[in-house]
Design a protein around this motif. Structure first.
Motif, PDB file in Angstrom:
ATOM      1  N   UNK A   1     -69.663  53.935  70.854  1.00 56.36           N
ATOM      2  CA  UNK A   1     -70.091  54.187  69.479  1.00 56.36           C
ATOM      3  C   UNK A   1     -69.877  52.954  68.603  1.00 56.36           C
ATOM      4  N   UNK A   2     -68.763  52.246  68.797  1.00 59.70           N
ATOM      5  CA  UNK A   2     -68.525  51.012  68.048  1.00 59.70           C
ATOM      6  C   UNK A   2     -69.580  49.961  68.384  1.00 59.70           C
ATOM      7  N   UNK A   3     -69.901  49.850  69.670  1.00 62.37           N
ATOM      8  CA  UNK A   3     -70.922  48.880  70.106  1.00 62.37           C
ATOM      9  C   UNK A   3     -72.272  49.204  69.471  1.00 62.37           C
ATOM     10  N   UNK A   4     -72.636  50.464  69.474  1.00 61.46           N
ATOM     11  CA  UNK A   4     -73.916  50.882  68.900  1.00 61.46           C
ATOM     12  C   UNK A   4     -73.938  50.632  67.386  1.00 61.46           C
ATOM     13  N   UNK A   5     -72.836  50.960  66.707  1.00 64.53           N
ATOM     14  CA  UNK A   5     -72.761  50.712  65.264  1.00 64.53           C
ATOM     15  C   UNK A   5     -72.918  49.224  64.974  1.00 64.53           C
ATOM     16  N   UNK A   6     -72.276  48.386  65.785  1.00 67.07           N
ATOM     17  CA  UNK A   6     -72.382  46.938  65.630  1.00 67.07           C
ATOM     18  C   UNK A   6     -73.832  46.483  65.815  1.00 67.07           C
ATOM     19  N   UNK A   7     -74.487  47.002  66.846  1.00 63.75           N
ATOM     20  CA  UNK A   7     -75.886  46.657  67.103  1.00 63.75           C
ATOM     21  C   UNK A   7     -76.796  47.085  65.954  1.00 63.75           C
ATOM     22  N   UNK A   8     -76.394  48.136  65.241  1.00 67.04           N
ATOM     23  CA  UNK A   8     -77.183  48.641  64.118  1.00 67.04           C
ATOM     24  C   UNK A   8     -76.815  47.950  62.802  1.00 67.04           C
ATOM     25  N   UNK A   9     -75.965  46.917  62.880  1.00 62.23           N
ATOM     26  CA  UNK A   9     -75.651  46.120  61.703  1.00 62.23           C
ATOM     27  C   UNK A   9     -74.473  46.584  60.870  1.00 62.23           C
ATOM     28  N   UNK A  10     -73.705  47.528  61.374  1.00 66.96           N
ATOM     29  CA  UNK A  10     -72.534  48.013  60.647  1.00 66.96           C
ATOM     30  C   UNK A  10     -71.379  47.030  60.844  1.00 66.96           C
ATOM     31  N   UNK A  11     -70.665  46.741  59.769  1.00 66.54           N
ATOM     32  CA  UNK A  11     -69.480  45.890  59.864  1.00 66.54           C
ATOM     33  C   UNK A  11     -68.344  46.710  60.452  1.00 66.54           C
ATOM     34  N   UNK A  12     -67.739  46.181  61.517  1.00 61.11           N
ATOM     35  CA  UNK A  12     -66.661  46.893  62.198  1.00 61.11           C
ATOM     36  C   UNK A  12     -65.302  46.379  61.749  1.00 61.11           C
ATOM     37  N   UNK A  13     -64.339  47.279  61.670  1.00 66.43           N
ATOM     38  CA  UNK A  13     -62.940  46.887  61.533  1.00 66.43           C
ATOM     39  C   UNK A  13     -62.383  46.640  62.927  1.00 66.43           C
ATOM     40  N   UNK A  14     -62.780  47.492  63.876  1.00 71.68           N
ATOM     41  CA  UNK A  14     -62.350  47.370  65.275  1.00 71.68           C
ATOM     42  C   UNK A  14     -63.553  47.093  66.161  1.00 71.68           C
ATOM     43  N   UNK A  15     -63.509  46.001  66.911  1.00 69.35           N
ATOM     44  CA  UNK A  15     -64.581  45.701  67.874  1.00 69.35           C
ATOM     45  C   UNK A  15     -64.448  46.565  69.122  1.00 69.35           C
ATOM     46  N   UNK A  16     -63.204  46.928  69.470  1.00 70.70           N
ATOM     47  CA  UNK A  16     -62.919  47.802  70.611  1.00 70.70           C
ATOM     48  C   UNK A  16     -61.969  48.891  70.146  1.00 70.70           C
ATOM     49  N   UNK A  17     -62.000  50.019  70.822  1.00 73.46           N
ATOM     50  CA  UNK A  17     -61.116  51.117  70.429  1.00 73.46           C
ATOM     51  C   UNK A  17     -59.665  50.769  70.762  1.00 73.46           C
ATOM     52  N   UNK A  18     -58.775  51.466  70.064  1.00 70.37           N
ATOM     53  CA  UNK A  18     -57.332  51.326  70.294  1.00 70.37           C
ATOM     54  C   UNK A  18     -56.723  52.717  70.279  1.00 70.37           C
ATOM     55  N   UNK A  19     -55.497  52.817  70.700  1.00 70.13           N
ATOM     56  CA  UNK A  19     -54.836  54.123  70.743  1.00 70.13           C
ATOM     57  C   UNK A  19     -54.409  54.538  69.345  1.00 70.13           C
ATOM     58  N   UNK A  20     -54.701  55.789  69.012  1.00 71.30           N
ATOM     59  CA  UNK A  20     -54.295  56.355  67.739  1.00 71.30           C
ATOM     60  C   UNK A  20     -53.420  57.569  67.960  1.00 71.30           C
ATOM     61  N   UNK A  21     -53.207  58.327  66.919  1.00 71.29           N
ATOM     62  CA  UNK A  21     -52.407  59.544  66.997  1.00 71.29           C
ATOM     63  C   UNK A  21     -53.050  60.526  67.974  1.00 71.29           C
ATOM     64  N   UNK A  22     -52.226  61.374  68.521  1.00 69.36           N
ATOM     65  CA  UNK A  22     -52.635  62.396  69.483  1.00 69.36           C
ATOM     66  C   UNK A  22     -53.277  61.806  70.733  1.00 69.36           C
ATOM     67  N   UNK A  23     -53.037  60.524  71.000  1.00 68.26           N
ATOM     68  CA  UNK A  23     -53.552  59.886  72.204  1.00 68.26           C
ATOM     69  C   UNK A  23     -55.045  59.602  72.184  1.00 68.26           C
ATOM     70  N   UNK A  24     -55.675  59.747  71.031  1.00 70.79           N
ATOM     71  CA  UNK A  24     -57.110  59.492  70.952  1.00 70.79           C
ATOM     72  C   UNK A  24     -57.397  58.000  70.942  1.00 70.79           C
ATOM     73  N   UNK A  25     -58.560  57.637  71.432  1.00 70.46           N
ATOM     74  CA  UNK A  25     -59.080  56.274  71.309  1.00 70.46           C
ATOM     75  C   UNK A  25     -59.835  56.239  69.986  1.00 70.46           C
ATOM     76  N   UNK A  26     -59.496  55.267  69.142  1.00 74.85           N
ATOM     77  CA  UNK A  26     -60.069  55.234  67.800  1.00 74.85           C
ATOM     78  C   UNK A  26     -60.622  53.854  67.462  1.00 74.85           C
ATOM     79  N   UNK A  27     -61.576  53.831  66.567  1.00 74.48           N
ATOM     80  CA  UNK A  27     -62.120  52.594  66.028  1.00 74.48           C
ATOM     81  C   UNK A  27     -62.697  52.887  64.657  1.00 74.48           C
ATOM     82  N   UNK A  28     -62.547  51.920  63.747  1.00 77.20           N
ATOM     83  CA  UNK A  28     -62.979  52.123  62.367  1.00 77.20           C
ATOM     84  C   UNK A  28     -64.192  51.272  62.018  1.00 77.20           C
TER      85      UNK A  28
END
Length: 135
Positions: free
Chosen positions: A90-117
């Motif tokens: 989803x981050x890759x697709x958002x980047x391809x669509x021109x969205x500015x990313x805070x995270x280029x790759x996901x990282x671990x967040x609360x509850x063990x989820x992979x997250x990206x902003x």
């Protein structure tokens, strides 16, 4: 990007202890988890409302993202999180669509989820989090 549901709403608070009391004593909800995410300098508390969660966020350091947010804007809604099949895809697709990313790759967040902003400058002013259970 396949968004299945709103995963949670993140709310920045000064004090988890005081905020949990409000959600439990006034609104009648039950906190089911409190967790610290050290690398994000935050402590979280979760409540389930139907199929959506409320995530309370207390900064563990004034220089952390939540500490800075509260110093600038005060307590309140911080972000909306959407559940996706793969945060990285989803981050890759958002980047391809021109969205500015805070995270280029996901990282671990609360509850063990992979997250990206996604940066709010590209998302109509709303800090957007993409979450997935696996990568």
């Amino acid at each position: 990007m396949n968004i299945s549901h709103i995963e949670h709403l993140g709310i920045a608070v000064d004090s988890l202890e005081e905020s949990i009391k409000y959600y439990e004593d006034i609104l009648g909800m039950k906190c089911y988890s409190v967790e610290e995410v050290a690398d994000q300098k935050v402590k979280t508390a979760f409540f389930l409302v139907g199929n959506t969660k409320i995530e309370l966020l207390e900064s563990t350091s004034p220089d952390g993202p939540i500490g800075k947010f509260i110093a600038k804007r005060g307590q309140g809604i911080h972000h909306i999180a959407f559940a996706v099949d793969s945060a990285n895809a989803a981050l890759k697709l958002a980047d391809e669509r021109g969205v500015t990313l805070i995270d280029k790759k996901s990282r671990k967040g609360a509850e063990g989820l992979n997250i990206g902003f996604l940066h709010p400058k590209s998302t109509l002013g709303v800090l957007t989090e993409l979450c997935s259970k696996q990568e």
